[in-house]
Design a protein around this motif. Structure first.
Motif: not given
Length: 193
Positions: A87-109
């Motif tokens: 799901v974190l990997d998919a989040s990287f594909e779902a974020v807006r270009s240039y100004t998008g930001h992904v925040v994760s509480a479970l970024g392990w792996g």
């Protein structure tokens, strides 16, 4: 591996054509807010909407589809991932270009950052246990908690609590509620002396 960096997620020809022509697709970004609150439980959709986010069933809807549906293909301004892994990997594909930001509480792996890099977006991982485990940064952690407490006192921050209250006698039920994902917010166990 497709151009986006995700396995089997090749970029569509329409997107490539628009990029070559310098065109952007997508609606005006006003009002899109935080789009990445992800939740497995369909019953939580009204709650997620009340919080101002877009509920996404990431278990059955491909990333490209929900990004197109909710942002016109532009991507979300903020994606808050509480699941981690794929799901974190998919989040990287779902974020807006240039100004998008992904925040994760479970970024392990191990995660491929290419989709995030191709969007020139940013990522923050939250691991609040580190100061408690290592002893380093406890003062800063304390500052953050004091700021959060001040926001609570001002009525600007309100914890989301599940409506069911538990006691030590029924703590097993409280645990099942958390484990099954049926709790709507934090579970409270009252401890009486």
């Amino acid at each position: 591996m497709g151009r986006s960096g995700g396995p089997g997620r090749a970029e569509g020809t329409g997107a490539r054509r628009r990029r070559r022509r310098g065109q952007r697709r997508g609606p005006d970004r006003r009002g899109q807010g935080c789009g990445g609150v992800r939740d497995r439980v369909a019953a939580r959709t009204p709650l997620v909407r009340r919080l101002g986010a877009v509920p996404i069933d990431y278990t059955s809807v491909p990333v490209e589809r929900y990004v197109a549906e909710h942002t016109g293909g532009a991507g979300f301004d903020i994606v808050f991932d509480t699941v981690g892994g794929p799901v974190l990997d998919a989040s990287f594909e779902a974020v807006r270009s240039y100004t998008g930001h992904v925040v994760s509480a479970l970024g392990w792996g191990t995660h491929a950052l290419a989709p995030l890099s191709f969007r020139a977006a940013t990522y923050s991982g939250i691991f609040t246990l580190l100061p408690m485990l290592t002893g380093r940064g406890r003062e800063h952690h304390g500052e953050i908690l004091r700021e959060a407490a001040a926001l609570v006192d001002e009525g600007k921050l309100r914890p989301l609590l599940d409506g069911t209250r538990y006691t030590l006698a029924d703590v097993a039920d409280a645990h099942r509620s958390v484990e099954s994902g049926t709790a709507d917010g934090k579970v409270v166990v009252d401890v009486e002396p």
